[in-house]
Design an enzyme around this catalytic site. Structure first.
Site, short mmCIF file in Angstrom:
data_model
loop_
_atom_site.label_atom_id
_atom_site.label_comp_id
_atom_site.label_asym_id
_atom_site.label_seq_id
_atom_site.Cartn_x
_atom_site.Cartn_y
_atom_site.Cartn_z
N PRO A 56 39.02 -12.58 -19.71
CA PRO A 56 38.55 -12.19 -18.37
C PRO A 56 37.73 -10.90 -18.41
CG PRO A 56 40.84 -12.91 -18.31
CD PRO A 56 40.47 -12.83 -19.76
N TYR A 57 38.13 -9.96 -19.25
CA TYR A 57 37.35 -8.72 -19.39
C TYR A 57 35.90 -9.05 -19.77
CZ TYR A 57 35.36 -4.70 -21.86
OH TYR A 57 34.51 -3.71 -22.30
#
Ligand code: NAD
Ligand code: UGA
Length: 331
Positions: free
Chosen positions: A159-160
């Site tokens: 997700p980062y």
């Protein structure tokens, strides 16, 4: 050890650095101040109350050319801060790869995407000519078949990484608007290390473990590889990106060398003369197998090349840790 990284101002007079209290942002500020640039640093971590922020900004806070503003980029007014800036370096963000799953993603999107949109809109409003954005090598996912060039299709694995890809795409979207006067250079930084490295990262933790600190948690066996890049080289690239006559673009900033985690541990053992004690843990979700930068475009457009070999850079980080034992104990 010289923390100023030898940058020249190349016409920069006033700059804003977001993420000022952080690892890379604080090094950038030290270098800009040493070059005679007037700097406004913005961060939600206030060095008046946060010891890590205070340590990172120890030199800058005594410099008459520096103003620190404690503010959250998700909500704070930005136009007055950016007025008359020659460049905004947007280095604020939530940086960890492995912690970006689950509930924390809401904060990742707010700090890495929404705040970036606000920063870009304010740059447009006051006609800041150049925004330099700290993007990430993680946008590529695992590098296979040689070094990754900027034309490779991004395949983010966390997700980062998705949030950083969204951030750099926002930069290009804003810069591409017909009405916009801002140009944006998004730097895909590859695993940055050096003095004051974030305490969740490998090299600082391995050094601390060798010096008697907490045992290193070794994720996934240690055969994963990274293009470890020295913070002083990153600072030089950022300043070059602020001043180069280039159109809006995305650029790799990586040393161009691949080293395994076990290779880093061997280097740490060589430099400290102590074994690195490890606890073995499974591979962490989002952790890619390998990164490696094709850095030729940054060479061509910025005249940039890395100057610091891994062993030399780790030795500087070790020297910093031994001179600041409180940070060693906390790592
Ligand atoms: P860091 O955590 O040390 O610094 C980031 C700073 O941003 C922190 O001080 C934090 O308080 C601030 N910040 C976050 N959200 C904010 C908000 N909403 N308002 C105000 N301040 C906010 O991290 P770092 O390692 O110095 O990384 C700096 C940037 O570079 C990040 O954007 C990161 O994603 C990117 N990056 C880092 C690396 C690396 O290896 N360190 C590699 C690629 C990209
Ligand atoms: C780093 C930064 O932390 C990210 O902010 C950045 O976006 C990313 O680089 C990037 O290049 O874009 P990472 O490569 O995971 O992420 O850097 P480290 O945290 O130093 O980890 C390097 C390797 O060491 C990883 O494979 C990790 O699993 C391993 N590691 C790390 C451990 O085995 N134990 C630890 O305690 C920390």
């Amino acid at each position: 050890m010289n923390d100023h990284h030898g940058v020249e101002r190349h016409g920069l007079q006033r700059a804003v650095v977001t993420g000022a209290s952080g690892f890379i942002g604080s090094h950038l500020i030290d270098a800009l101040l040493a070059a005679g640039v007037t700097v406004i640093g913005v961060d939600r971590r206030d060095p008046g109350v946060d010891p890590e922020a205070a340590a990172n900004l120890a030199a800058a806070l005594g410099d008459p050319g520096f103003t620190f503003v404690a503010a959250d980029l998700r909500t704070c007014p930005l136009v007055a801060l950016f007025l008359h800036a020659d460049a905004v370096f947007h280095f604020a963000g939530l940086p960890g790869v492995r912690g970006s799953w689950g509930e924390r993603f809401a904060e990742y999107t707010a700090c890495n995407v929404f705040a970036t949109e606000r920063v870009l809109a304010a740059c447009e409003d006051v006609r800041v000519p150049r925004l330099v954005f700290a993007s990430s090598s993680s946008v590529y996912g695992t590098t296979v078949g040689g070094a990754a060039g900027e034309q490779c299709t991004p395949r983010p694995e966390s997700p980062y990484a998705v949030s950083k890809l969204a951030g750099e795409q926002l930069c290009l979207a804003h810069a591409g608007k017909a009405s916009s006067t801002v140009t944006a250079v998004a730097l895909r930084l590859f695993t940055v290390y050096g003095p004051r490295q974030r305490p969740d990262m490998l090299i600082g933790r391995a050094l601390a473990a060798a010096l008697g600190g907490p045992t290193l948690k070794l994720y996934g066996g240690g055969n994963q590889r990274r293009d470890f890049t020295y913070v002083g080289d990153v600072v030089q690239a950022a300043v070059a990106a602020a001043t180069a006559e280039v159109d809006s673009t995305v650029l790799n900033i990586g040393a161009g060398e691949s080293t395994s985690v076990l290779g880093v541990l061997a280097a740490v053992e060589e430099l400290t003369g102590h074994a690195v004690p490890v606890d073995r843990l499974p591979t962490q979700a989002g952790d890619v197998d390998a990164t490696l930068a094709d850095r030729s475009l940054a060479g061509e457009l910025l005249g940039w090349k890395p100057r610091t070999a891994l062993l030399q850079g780790i030795a500087r980080q070790l020297a910093h840790l031994t001179a600041n034992p409180r940070q060693t104990a906390h790592a």
